[in-house]
Scaffold this active site. Structure first.
Site, mmCIF file in Angstrom:
data_model
loop_
_atom_site.group_PDB
_atom_site.id
_atom_site.type_symbol
_atom_site.label_atom_id
_atom_site.label_comp_id
_atom_site.label_asym_id
_atom_site.label_seq_id
_atom_site.Cartn_x
_atom_site.Cartn_y
_atom_site.Cartn_z
ATOM 1 N N GLU A 1 12.348 3.930 -38.742
ATOM 2 C CA GLU A 1 11.769 5.123 -38.106
ATOM 3 C C GLU A 1 12.378 5.217 -36.722
ATOM 4 O O GLU A 1 11.994 4.485 -35.816
ATOM 5 C CB GLU A 1 10.238 4.981 -38.027
ATOM 6 N N CYS B 1 8.388 10.294 -30.344
ATOM 7 C CA CYS B 1 9.631 10.460 -31.107
ATOM 8 C C CYS B 1 9.842 11.896 -31.572
ATOM 9 O O CYS B 1 10.977 12.348 -31.669
ATOM 10 C CB CYS B 1 9.634 9.521 -32.296
HETATM 11 P P1 NAD Z 1 10.940 -0.916 -27.684
HETATM 12 O O1 NAD Z 1 11.834 -1.192 -26.546
HETATM 13 O O2 NAD Z 1 9.495 -1.192 -27.577
HETATM 14 O O3 NAD Z 1 11.556 -1.674 -28.954
HETATM 15 C C1 NAD Z 1 11.047 -1.557 -30.252
HETATM 16 C C2 NAD Z 1 10.924 -2.923 -30.890
HETATM 17 O O4 NAD Z 1 12.211 -3.502 -31.058
HETATM 18 C C3 NAD Z 1 10.100 -3.892 -30.046
HETATM 19 O O5 NAD Z 1 9.126 -4.504 -30.834
HETATM 20 C C4 NAD Z 1 11.139 -4.838 -29.507
HETATM 21 O O6 NAD Z 1 10.631 -6.136 -29.278
HETATM 22 C C5 NAD Z 1 12.187 -4.839 -30.589
HETATM 23 N N1 NAD Z 1 13.506 -5.198 -30.073
HETATM 24 C C6 NAD Z 1 14.062 -4.824 -28.904
HETATM 25 N N2 NAD Z 1 15.308 -5.336 -28.783
HETATM 26 C C7 NAD Z 1 15.526 -6.047 -29.892
HETATM 27 C C8 NAD Z 1 16.633 -6.833 -30.370
HETATM 28 N N3 NAD Z 1 17.756 -6.965 -29.666
HETATM 29 N N4 NAD Z 1 16.519 -7.438 -31.572
HETATM 30 C C9 NAD Z 1 15.386 -7.319 -32.293
HETATM 31 N N5 NAD Z 1 14.316 -6.591 -31.889
HETATM 32 C C10 NAD Z 1 14.385 -5.984 -30.717
HETATM 33 O O7 NAD Z 1 11.002 0.598 -28.085
HETATM 34 P P2 NAD Z 1 12.238 1.577 -28.225
HETATM 35 O O8 NAD Z 1 13.160 1.089 -29.283
HETATM 36 O O9 NAD Z 1 12.829 1.935 -26.924
HETATM 37 O O10 NAD Z 1 11.385 2.833 -28.769
HETATM 38 C C11 NAD Z 1 11.689 4.119 -28.485
HETATM 39 C C12 NAD Z 1 12.499 4.697 -29.628
HETATM 40 O O11 NAD Z 1 11.719 4.674 -30.816
HETATM 41 C C13 NAD Z 1 12.850 6.144 -29.403
HETATM 42 O O12 NAD Z 1 14.162 6.350 -29.827
HETATM 43 C C14 NAD Z 1 11.874 6.890 -30.288
HETATM 44 O O13 NAD Z 1 12.330 8.145 -30.690
HETATM 45 C C15 NAD Z 1 11.751 5.942 -31.440
HETATM 46 N N6 NAD Z 1 10.505 6.149 -32.151
HETATM 47 C C16 NAD Z 1 10.570 6.641 -33.422
HETATM 48 C C17 NAD Z 1 9.417 6.907 -34.121
HETATM 49 C C18 NAD Z 1 9.470 7.499 -35.493
HETATM 50 O O14 NAD Z 1 8.445 7.683 -36.074
HETATM 51 N N7 NAD Z 1 10.614 7.804 -36.041
HETATM 52 C C19 NAD Z 1 8.181 6.657 -33.538
HETATM 53 C C20 NAD Z 1 8.156 6.137 -32.247
HETATM 54 C C21 NAD Z 1 9.319 5.894 -31.564
#
Ligand code: NAD
Length: 520
Positions: free
Chosen positions: A218, A252
């Protein structure tokens, strides 16, 4: 800043093993048990709503009302839907009817995949963890949840509460950052659901590939709005700004940019100014209705995008990175190569991109990655259809923004770079289930239909094989003849029925004899 206790990396395999052992115990086979666990998730939120609101306020400066709207409401929606649907979703499914195969009673029935790993981001932590978890429980899985380390207060609280409400052997929280998540990803799971950005999604996908683990992704992207100048502009401005500024733009499915006919930009900007004033009469910085950016690093990133824009700021524009504050901002005259179009902003900045007409708007969208949603503001069905038929996205929404992700029965999911699969409702249930196929072939089927498979073969058997698997559709341009379509089966059914109903002596079978024959 709250502190988050990270799970010791060396304990992570033990968590995994505990969840697997609990799953193997067969505890989740009971639908009543699943329903109880789903209900408990709801009561976890209800009983601790104030503490959760506080935690989200500490992490994201979230207004309490927004937490109810973005996290609690949608989570309750998923919980209620799954609770009421567990029996229905878990029923065996009949397959498409076919006269040839129905005596064998082909069916599919859902079984839990096993132990699922759910990795969530910071922006809507409760819904994004509990939504998928609800579906995973409904499907009978054990699960390990990995909340975001970027929301320490919320993640800490969830780690405290989850074992008090849910079976502590089956459902676990692992807290931590990259090393902890990396360790989790080294283990073998039966399904991984990752919500977050596309960069980390590639790491998750590569880790899943090592074990051939099925995966739901997602992700994010830039969601466009296409504006029809004939639309009710006040309604459009309100809904677009609400969608863009909620949770300080960290949703998102937020609209990221608006494609507006150039001659209509001024009118739209006027409507935006009026709406902005009504949303934040005392100014957004002092408003209790506006959240903050999750970290200084993200605030600095958004500030840089704003500093580099060549568009003109219409409202907002103020930033204070140390306070994680980015004012709700609208920028006009943005072009395709602008900084604001270079990446997902994921903050409260809306770009207005003037275009010649709807065709240019469509080309603009088509030149970019498939987004999670394409929003159209128009009362004209032809206009709506034209945009949707010529673009691709997770969702295609008319005269609304963001709300689509909260409708319990509408699955949320992207396409291509915005994701794969769904994380809510029945569609997520299906992803956490394996549909095991079955058939149960009574002995009389051989007598009646299927004897020709056994050796020694005769050339005449080929026509029976052809009949069993069915005729090809007519060649393009040709009509099927009735006799070709049904002739064989009419004769076959007549001969078959009479051979079942009549004994060798030519007497009709009694009902009991007939039942015995069918059971055999
Ligand atoms: P975040 O930084 O909280 O990371 C998400 C998860 O990935 C965390 O649990 C984190 O610990 C893990 N993570 C981070 N780096 C990692 C690595 N190198 N290896 C393994 N795991 C790792 O959040 P984010 O990714 O910045 O979230 C925002 C993004 O999520 C945006 O792009 C948003 O659009 C997307 N999003 C999508 C949906 C959807 O339904 N499609 C919903 C919410 C957010």
């Amino acid at each position: 800043m709250s502190t988050l206790t990270y799970t010791a990396v060396e304990d992570i395999p033990k968590v995994h093993a505990t969840a697997r052992k609990a799953f193997d115990s067969g505890k989740t086979k009971s639908l009543t048990f699943r329903k109880e666990q789903i209900a408990q998730l709801g009561y976890l939120i209800k009983d601790n709503a104030d503490r959760l609101r506080e935690a989200l306020h500490a992490d994201l400066g979230r207004p309490y009302e927004e937490t109810d709207m973005l996290d609690f409401g949608p989570a309750f929606g998923q919980i209620k839907l799954a609770y009421e649907s567990v029996e229905k979703w878990n029923k065996p499914q009949s397959v498409d009817f076919s006269l040839n195969w129905f005596p064998m009673r082909p069916k599919m029935f859902p079984e839990p995949k096993g132990v699922a790993l759910l990795i969530a981001p910071f922006n809507i932590p409760i819904f994004l963890l509990f939504g998928p978890l609800t579906s995973a429980i409904a499907a009978g899985n054990a699960a390990v949840l990995k909340p975001s380390e970027q929301t320490p207060a919320t993640s800490q609280l969830l780690a405290e509460l989850l074992p008090k409400y849910l079976d502590p052997e089956l459902y676990h929280i692992v807290n931590g950052g990259v090393p902890e998540t990396t360790r989790l990803l080294e283990l073998q799971w039966d399904h991984i659901l990752y919500t977050g950005n596309g960069r980390v999604a590639r790491i998750v996908a590569a880790a899943a590939a090592k074990h051939l683990t099925p995966l739901t992704l997602e992700l994010g992207g830039k969601n466009p709005v296409v504006l029809d100048p004939k639309v009710d502009i006040k309604m459009a401005a309100k809904r677009i700004l609400w969608g863009r500024f909620s949770n300080s733009g960290q949703i998102c499915v937020c609209p990221e940019y608006v494609l507006v006919p150039a001659h209509f930009q001024d009118t739209f900007v006027d409507a935006i100014k009026e709406t902005y004033q009504s949303f934040f009469p005392e100014g957004p910085e002092n408003s209790k209705s506006f959240a903050r950016i999750v970290t200084e690093a993200h605030a600095a990133r958004i500030k840089r995008l704003l500093d580099e824009t060549k568009g003109k700021i219409v409202v907002g524009g103020q930033t204070d990175v140390s306070k994680r504050y980015i004012a709700p901002t609208v920028v006009r005259d943005v072009t395709g190569d602008d900084s604001l179009m270079s990446e997902e902003i994921f903050g409260p900045v809306l770009a207005i991109v003037p275009v010649k007409d709807v065709d240019e708007a469509i080309s603009f969208i088509r030149a970019r990655d498939y987004p999670l949603a394409v929003y159209v503001f128009s009362h004209d069905k032809k206009f709506q259809r034209k945009v949707f038929e010529n673009t691709k996205s997770g969702a295609a929404v008319v005269n609304e923004t963001v709300v689509n992700a909260g409708v319990p029965s509408l699955p949320v999911g992207g396409i291509g770079p915005s994701g794969t699969g769904y994380y809510s409702g029945k569609h997520a249930f299906e992803q956490f289930s394996h549909y095991r196929t079955t058939l149960n072939n009574p002995g009389w089927v051989d007598t009646l239909i299927f004897n020709f498979r056994y050796p020694p073969f005769k050339p005449s058997y080929r026509k029976y094989t052809a009949a069993l698997f069915g005729n090809l559709p007519p060649r393009p341009g040709q009509k099927p003849s009735f006799a070709k379509r049904w002739g064989f089966w009419i004769v076959f059914a007549l001969v078959g029925a009479s051979s079942v109903l009549l004994t060798k002596q030519g007497r009709l079978l009694s009902l009991t004899q007939l039942k015995g024959l069918i059971r055999a």
